[in-house]
Design a protein around this motif. Structure first.
Motif, short mmCIF file in Angstrom:
data_model
loop_
_atom_site.label_atom_id
_atom_site.label_comp_id
_atom_site.label_asym_id
_atom_site.label_seq_id
_atom_site.Cartn_x
_atom_site.Cartn_y
_atom_site.Cartn_z
N VAL A 278 0.85 -1.20 0.00
CA VAL A 278 0.00 0.00 0.00
C VAL A 278 0.88 1.24 0.00
CG1 VAL A 278 -1.73 1.31 1.29
CG2 VAL A 278 -1.89 -1.20 1.16
N GLN A 279 0.60 2.15 -0.96
CA GLN A 279 1.33 3.41 -1.05
C GLN A 279 0.52 4.61 -0.57
OE1 GLN A 279 4.66 2.82 -4.54
NE2 GLN A 279 2.93 4.12 -4.98
N ALA B 237 -10.20 -3.64 8.06
CA ALA B 237 -9.74 -2.39 8.66
C ALA B 237 -9.28 -1.46 7.55
CB ALA B 237 -8.59 -2.64 9.63
N ARG B 238 -9.13 -0.19 7.85
CA ARG B 238 -8.63 0.76 6.86
C ARG B 238 -7.16 0.46 6.59
NH1 ARG B 238 -6.23 5.85 6.05
NH2 ARG B 238 -7.44 7.28 4.73
N PRO B 239 -6.79 0.12 5.35
CA PRO B 239 -5.38 -0.15 5.05
C PRO B 239 -4.51 1.07 5.33
CG PRO B 239 -6.80 -0.97 3.30
CD PRO B 239 -7.66 -0.13 4.19
N ARG B 240 -3.23 0.82 5.62
CA ARG B 240 -2.28 1.88 5.91
C ARG B 240 -1.06 1.72 5.01
NH1 ARG B 240 -2.30 1.99 12.59
NH2 ARG B 240 -4.55 2.41 12.82
N VAL B 241 -0.37 2.82 4.80
CA VAL B 241 0.86 2.78 4.00
C VAL B 241 1.82 1.76 4.61
CG1 VAL B 241 2.88 4.10 3.25
CG2 VAL B 241 0.60 5.15 3.22
N GLY B 242 2.35 0.88 3.77
CA GLY B 242 3.25 -0.16 4.23
C GLY B 242 2.57 -1.50 4.44
N ASP B 243 1.23 -1.50 4.55
CA ASP B 243 0.52 -2.78 4.61
C ASP B 243 0.65 -3.50 3.27
OD1 ASP B 243 -0.31 -2.07 7.13
OD2 ASP B 243 -2.39 -1.65 6.57
#
Length: 461
Positions: A337-338, A410-416
């Motif tokens: 994820v970016q 869940a809401r994805p986050r940068v780095g996931d």
């Protein structure tokens, strides 16, 4: 002035989840929990595909068992077009399986990885003269698709007989561009009989679209009769090929039926509309080697002995060329994820690759088995569920890996990481492109560890 954020996405927006069975496979669960995928994403600095060759071995064994249990003399050829990875061809060479190739590049690659020329079947329409020449010299079996192709084979002058199958045009799919019609087939048989030592006509084949087992059994029964007829002309005709078309069962029946009944344009980014016929049948009641068992048990034309019995009675060998079915659960695609953007009612997750690495978009369709969210190490748990589509890193508005608003936990986050499951069959590289000079996702071969050991990996070569 205060910035007003959009409302949090509504968790009731997405359609019914399509969680694939591959998410709950013990082998992949252990791999996903090991932390290796995050290490690889960091070390490779981009998206990648991981491969599980032992799954390929198990699928090949299942197809061979179906033949053996039916008492049928048969041969499995892996359809190489389904995945360019070398490791699967290596497994074929080790197991003595055949490989189905459709280009000179595929033929050379298979030979280079230890597959014998006589274990190759060459398919595809309008083959080049160079491909035909090399195939004849290597003793490969060639599925002849047109009269002019047969004539070019007869005129090659290699000094070796061309081993061929004559491809039958499917009468129940009259719009198919493949195969010889009745008149062409009759003429081709007589040309083969007149060709002497230049050709060895070993039987017949067909190419069918779709995954229904009944048409395959019916047409296979017709090919057996053609073999018997060809023998009256002095031709060997002792084998038939029924091609591939063995479905993969990605999701269970209840989830698939509910999805088809409930899905509507609002479940997709930009209200993109899909008809139910636009999708691969991600649930199939009979799939893989079980589909082969169904074909063998069917009575061609609805009467008489089962296909397996007819093959034995006629002394005909059955050839098949599965691709996707041999690759079931043999690999997945991993993206990092970016960025995440909130929109009214859903989010847009952008990853570090493009939709060109999920080839279902090539058909203006959608790869529906949902990606699994693997949070970055040490990341907390965000509130969910969070419906979101998944976009690529390019500047094209239509570059979406997933148009559907997937109900992430869940809401994805940068780095996931997002792991698209079970993509080894056709999804990984049928439509790949280094657009924007982004590197093509490498393929990583992962071997099962022993008890208490770490997973071992290597780049596919």
């Amino acid at each position: 002035m205060a910035l007003t954020l959009p409302a949090r996405p509504d968790p009731l927006t997405p359609p019914h989840p399509l969680t694939p069975a591959a998410h709950h496979d013990p082998l992949t669960e252990r791999l996903h929990a090991s932390g290796l995928l995050h290490e690889l994403a960091h070390g490779l600095d981009g998206p990648f595909h991981y491969l599980l060759p032992e799954r390929f071995d198990a699928n090949l064994a299942a197809f061979r068992a179906a033949l053996a249990d039916a008492g049928v003399d048969g041969r499995v050829y892996y359809a190489k077009k389904a995945n360019k990875a070398s490791v699967f061809v290596d497994r074929c060479a080790e197991a003595g399986a055949g490989v189905d190739v459709a280009s000179l590049g595929e033929l050379r690659d298979a030979l280079g990885h230890g597959v014998r020329g006589e274990d190759l079947v060459v398919t595809g329409p309008a083959k080049s003269e160079q491909l035909l020449r090399v195939a004849v010299r290597q003793g490969s079996l060639i599925a002849v698709d047109a009269p002019d192709e047969l004539h070019r084979l007869l005129d090659l002058g290699t000094g070796r007989p061309a081993r061929i199958l004559l491809r039958r045009h499917p009468p129940h799919q009259p719009r198919s561009r493949f195969g010889l019609d009745d008149a062409q087939l009759d003429r081709a048989l007589r040309d083969c009989a007149d060709a002497g030592e230049r050709v060895r006509m070993e039987g017949f084949s067909f190419h069918l679209s779709g995954y229904d087992t009944r048409p395959r059994a019916d047409l296979a029964g017709e090919l057996i009769e053609l073999c018997i007829e060809a023998r009256t002309l002095g031709l060997p005709a002792d084998r038939i090929s029924i091609g591939g078309g063995f479905a993969v069962d990605y999701v269970d029946a209840a989830a698939w039926d509910t999805f088809l009944a409930e899905q509507r344009p609002g479940h997709y980014h930009a209200d993109k509309a899909f008809g139910t016929g636009d999708f691969y049948p991600y649930h199939s009641p009979v799939a893989g080697a079980d589909a082969l068992r169904a074909v063998l048990a069917a009575r061609p034309g609805g009467t008489g002995p089962a296909l397996a019995d007819r093959l034995r009675q006629a002394g005909v060998t059955l050839l098949l060329e599965p691709g996707r079915a041999l690759l079931d659960r043999a690999g997945s695609s991993v993206f990092r994820v970016q960025g995440v953007k909130d929109r009214a009612g859903y989010g847009i997750v952008t990853v570090d690759g493009t939709s060109l690495s999920l080839s279902e978009q090539w058909f203006n369709s959608e790869y529906l088995p949902e990606p699994q969210l693997l949070p970055a190490p040490g990341a907390g748990t965000a509130a969910g569920p969070y419906p979101a589509c998944v976009g690529g890193a390019s500047c094209l508005d239509s570059d979406l890996l997933t148009w559907r608003k997937v109900p992430f936990p869940a809401r994805p986050r940068v780095g996931d990481l997002l792991v698209y499951p079970n993509t080894a069959g056709y999804q990984m590289d049928s439509n790949e492109s280094p657009f924007h000079e982004l590197p093509l996702p490498p393929k990583v071969v992962v071997d099962r560890p022993g008890d208490g050991a770490r997973h071992r990996w290597r780049l596919d070569r």
